[in-house]
Design a protein around this motif. Structure first.
Motif, PDB file in Angstrom:
ATOM      1  N   MET A 103     -32.259  12.811  94.895  1.00 50.22           N
ATOM      2  CA  MET A 103     -31.126  12.666  94.035  1.00 50.22           C
ATOM      3  C   MET A 103     -31.043  11.206  93.615  1.00 50.22           C
ATOM      4  SD  MET A 103     -27.143  13.581  94.676  1.00 50.22           S
ATOM      5  CE  MET A 103     -26.649  12.075  95.460  1.00 50.22           C
ATOM      6  N   GLU A 104     -30.722  10.986  92.353  1.00 48.24           N
ATOM      7  CA  GLU A 104     -30.637   9.633  91.809  1.00 48.24           C
ATOM      8  C   GLU A 104     -29.324   9.451  91.058  1.00 48.24           C
ATOM      9  OE1 GLU A 104     -35.376   8.967  90.912  1.00 48.24           O
ATOM     10  OE2 GLU A 104     -34.088   9.609  89.275  1.00 48.24           O
ATOM     11  N   ARG A 105     -28.817   8.208  91.022  1.00 46.43           N
ATOM     12  CA  ARG A 105     -27.618   7.867  90.258  1.00 46.43           C
ATOM     13  C   ARG A 105     -27.972   6.767  89.276  1.00 46.43           C
ATOM     14  NH1 ARG A 105     -23.794   5.654  93.941  1.00 46.43           N
ATOM     15  NH2 ARG A 105     -24.662   3.641  93.419  1.00 46.43           N
ATOM     16  N   TRP A 106     -27.441   6.884  88.061  1.00 47.34           N
ATOM     17  CA  TRP A 106     -27.660   5.887  87.026  1.00 47.34           C
ATOM     18  C   TRP A 106     -26.962   4.589  87.404  1.00 47.34           C
ATOM     19  CZ3 TRP A 106     -30.839   4.895  83.260  1.00 47.34           C
ATOM     20  CH2 TRP A 106     -30.511   3.933  82.318  1.00 47.34           C
ATOM     21  N   ASP A 107     -27.667   3.476  87.290  1.00 48.21           N
ATOM     22  CA  ASP A 107     -27.115   2.145  87.534  1.00 48.21           C
ATOM     23  C   ASP A 107     -27.087   1.399  86.208  1.00 48.21           C
ATOM     24  OD1 ASP A 107     -26.408  -0.388  88.323  1.00 48.21           O
ATOM     25  OD2 ASP A 107     -28.085  -0.673  89.689  1.00 48.21           O
ATOM     26  N   PRO A 108     -25.897   1.214  85.604  1.00 50.17           N
ATOM     27  CA  PRO A 108     -25.830   0.557  84.303  1.00 50.17           C
ATOM     28  C   PRO A 108     -26.247  -0.911  84.334  1.00 50.17           C
ATOM     29  CG  PRO A 108     -23.632   0.994  85.134  1.00 50.17           C
ATOM     30  CD  PRO A 108     -24.593   1.632  86.078  1.00 50.17           C
ATOM     31  N   VAL A 109     -26.160  -1.559  85.480  1.00 50.83           N
ATOM     32  CA  VAL A 109     -26.550  -2.966  85.591  1.00 50.83           C
ATOM     33  C   VAL A 109     -28.053  -3.131  85.396  1.00 50.83           C
ATOM     34  CG1 VAL A 109     -26.621  -4.963  87.138  1.00 50.83           C
ATOM     35  CG2 VAL A 109     -24.581  -3.516  87.070  1.00 50.83           C
ATOM     36  N   THR A 110     -28.831  -2.243  86.017  1.00 53.18           N
ATOM     37  CA  THR A 110     -30.293  -2.336  85.914  1.00 53.18           C
ATOM     38  C   THR A 110     -30.854  -1.412  84.832  1.00 53.18           C
ATOM     39  OG1 THR A 110     -30.627  -0.618  87.578  1.00 53.18           O
ATOM     40  CG2 THR A 110     -30.505  -2.902  88.357  1.00 53.18           C
ATOM     41  N   ALA A 111     -29.974  -0.583  84.246  1.00 50.82           N
ATOM     42  CA  ALA A 111     -30.379   0.397  83.220  1.00 50.82           C
ATOM     43  C   ALA A 111     -31.503   1.298  83.731  1.00 50.82           C
ATOM     44  CB  ALA A 111     -30.774  -0.293  81.919  1.00 50.82           C
ATOM     45  N   SER A 112     -31.313   1.791  84.960  1.00 48.07           N
ATOM     46  CA  SER A 112     -32.303   2.691  85.553  1.00 48.07           C
ATOM     47  C   SER A 112     -31.620   3.573  86.591  1.00 48.07           C
ATOM     48  CB  SER A 112     -33.430   1.896  86.204  1.00 48.07           C
ATOM     49  OG  SER A 112     -32.920   1.126  87.276  1.00 48.07           O
ATOM     50  N   VAL A 154     -37.209  16.155  85.922  1.00 49.79           N
ATOM     51  CA  VAL A 154     -35.773  16.243  86.167  1.00 49.79           C
ATOM     52  C   VAL A 154     -35.396  17.719  86.257  1.00 49.79           C
ATOM     53  CG1 VAL A 154     -33.478  15.714  85.277  1.00 49.79           C
ATOM     54  CG2 VAL A 154     -35.332  14.069  85.002  1.00 49.79           C
ATOM     55  N   THR A 155     -34.863  18.112  87.408  1.00 49.67           N
ATOM     56  CA  THR A 155     -34.468  19.489  87.652  1.00 49.67           C
ATOM     57  C   THR A 155     -33.036  19.734  87.199  1.00 49.67           C
ATOM     58  OG1 THR A 155     -35.919  19.552  89.559  1.00 49.67           O
ATOM     59  CG2 THR A 155     -34.252  21.257  89.435  1.00 49.67           C
ATOM     60  N   ARG A 156     -32.161  18.759  87.433  1.00 48.21           N
ATOM     61  CA  ARG A 156     -30.753  18.881  87.040  1.00 48.21           C
ATOM     62  C   ARG A 156     -30.210  17.506  86.734  1.00 48.21           C
ATOM     63  NH1 ARG A 156     -25.581  21.330  90.296  1.00 48.21           N
ATOM     64  NH2 ARG A 156     -24.208  21.176  88.509  1.00 48.21           N
ATOM     65  N   SER A 157     -29.372  17.429  85.703  1.00 48.04           N
ATOM     66  CA  SER A 157     -28.736  16.184  85.307  1.00 48.04           C
ATOM     67  C   SER A 157     -27.278  16.488  84.985  1.00 48.04           C
ATOM     68  CB  SER A 157     -29.451  15.609  84.084  1.00 48.04           C
ATOM     69  OG  SER A 157     -28.862  14.404  83.698  1.00 48.04           O
ATOM     70  N   THR A 158     -26.355  15.703  85.566  1.00 53.34           N
ATOM     71  CA  THR A 158     -24.929  15.958  85.354  1.00 53.34           C
ATOM     72  C   THR A 158     -24.122  14.678  85.541  1.00 53.34           C
ATOM     73  OG1 THR A 158     -23.130  17.457  85.945  1.00 53.34           O
ATOM     74  CG2 THR A 158     -24.459  16.597  87.745  1.00 53.34           C
ATOM     75  N   ALA A 159     -22.895  14.673  85.036  1.00 54.17           N
ATOM     76  CA  ALA A 159     -21.986  13.537  85.183  1.00 54.17           C
ATOM     77  C   ALA A 159     -20.758  13.990  85.967  1.00 54.17           C
ATOM     78  CB  ALA A 159     -21.568  13.011  83.825  1.00 54.17           C
ATOM     79  N   PHE A 160     -20.226  13.099  86.790  1.00 56.16           N
ATOM     80  CA  PHE A 160     -19.020  13.373  87.559  1.00 56.16           C
ATOM     81  C   PHE A 160     -18.053  12.220  87.399  1.00 56.16           C
ATOM     82  CE2 PHE A 160     -22.066  15.985  89.887  1.00 56.16           C
ATOM     83  CZ  PHE A 160     -21.358  17.175  89.997  1.00 56.16           C
ATOM     84  N   GLY A 161     -16.781  12.544  87.242  1.00 60.45           N
ATOM     85  CA  GLY A 161     -15.731  11.544  87.216  1.00 60.45           C
ATOM     86  C   GLY A 161     -14.904  11.643  88.468  1.00 60.45           C
ATOM     87  N   ILE A 162     -14.463  10.512  88.961  1.00 57.82           N
ATOM     88  CA  ILE A 162     -13.623  10.467  90.144  1.00 57.82           C
ATOM     89  C   ILE A 162     -12.305   9.835  89.717  1.00 57.82           C
ATOM     90  CG2 ILE A 162     -13.385   9.558  92.478  1.00 57.82           C
ATOM     91  CD1 ILE A 162     -16.485   9.359  92.499  1.00 57.82           C
ATOM     92  N   TRP A 163     -11.265  10.670  89.636  1.00 61.43           N
ATOM     93  CA  TRP A 163      -9.979  10.169  89.164  1.00 61.43           C
ATOM     94  C   TRP A 163      -8.894  10.417  90.192  1.00 61.43           C
ATOM     95  CZ3 TRP A 163     -13.118  13.163  85.860  1.00 61.43           C
ATOM     96  CH2 TRP A 163     -13.736  12.414  84.850  1.00 61.43           C
ATOM     97  N   ASP A 164      -7.898   9.526  90.211  1.00 58.41           N
ATOM     98  CA  ASP A 164      -6.738   9.736  91.079  1.00 58.41           C
ATOM     99  C   ASP A 164      -5.976  10.966  90.611  1.00 58.41           C
ATOM    100  OD1 ASP A 164      -6.942   7.743  92.949  1.00 58.41           O
ATOM    101  OD2 ASP A 164      -5.884   6.271  91.742  1.00 58.41           O
ATOM    102  N   SER A 165      -5.226  11.565  91.497  1.00 54.37           N
ATOM    103  CA  SER A 165      -4.508  12.797  91.185  1.00 54.37           C
ATOM    104  C   SER A 165      -3.396  12.582  90.149  1.00 54.37           C
ATOM    105  CB  SER A 165      -3.905  13.384  92.464  1.00 54.37           C
ATOM    106  OG  SER A 165      -3.006  12.451  93.029  1.00 54.37           O
ATOM    107  N   VAL A 167     -31.317  15.260  89.694  1.00 51.97           N
ATOM    108  CA  VAL A 167     -32.208  15.694  90.764  1.00 51.97           C
ATOM    109  C   VAL A 167     -33.609  15.708  90.176  1.00 51.97           C
ATOM    110  CG1 VAL A 167     -32.818  17.584  92.320  1.00 51.97           C
ATOM    111  CG2 VAL A 167     -30.410  17.075  91.836  1.00 51.97           C
ATOM    112  N   VAL A 168     -34.520  15.049  90.864  1.00 52.94           N
ATOM    113  CA  VAL A 168     -35.895  14.895  90.378  1.00 52.94           C
ATOM    114  C   VAL A 168     -36.837  15.501  91.409  1.00 52.94           C
ATOM    115  CG1 VAL A 168     -37.648  13.214  89.712  1.00 52.94           C
ATOM    116  CG2 VAL A 168     -35.257  12.770  89.192  1.00 52.94           C
ATOM    117  N   ARG A 169     -37.845  16.196  90.921  1.00 48.08           N
ATOM    118  CA  ARG A 169     -38.890  16.728  91.813  1.00 48.08           C
ATOM    119  C   ARG A 169     -40.251  16.287  91.287  1.00 48.08           C
ATOM    120  NH1 ARG A 169     -41.705  20.854  89.531  1.00 48.08           N
ATOM    121  NH2 ARG A 169     -40.731  21.869  87.746  1.00 48.08           N
TER     122      ARG A 169
END
Length: 66
Positions: free
Chosen positions: A1-10, A53-64, A42-44
């Motif tokens: 599993m990987e997460r996008w890092d905007p600082v390194t653009a990777s 890339v097997t799956r690619s998605t975005a998630f937001g984490i917000w206060d209630s 998710v990469v295999r």
């Protein structure tokens, strides 16, 4: 599993394993950024050893209260 890092653009690897190892994964490093939007994938490796890339998605984490 990987997460996008905007600082390194990777994408940065968060977890590695064989197919079938894990049913889910939790990124515990983003809990402080309550307005963040995070991109995961998710990469295999295919038979030739190339990343697929097997799956690619975005998630937001917000206060209630939002």
């Amino acid at each position: 599993m990987e997460r996008w890092d905007p600082v390194t653009a990777s994408y940065v690897a968060l977890a590695e394993g064989t197919m079938g190892d894990a049913a889910f994964s939790m990124d515990t490093t983003v809990h402080e950024d309550r307005l963040g939007l995070y991109y995961y994938r998710v990469v295999r490796l295919d038979a030739s050893g190339a990343e697929v890339v097997t799956r690619s998605t975005a998630f937001g984490i917000w206060d209630s209260w939002l």
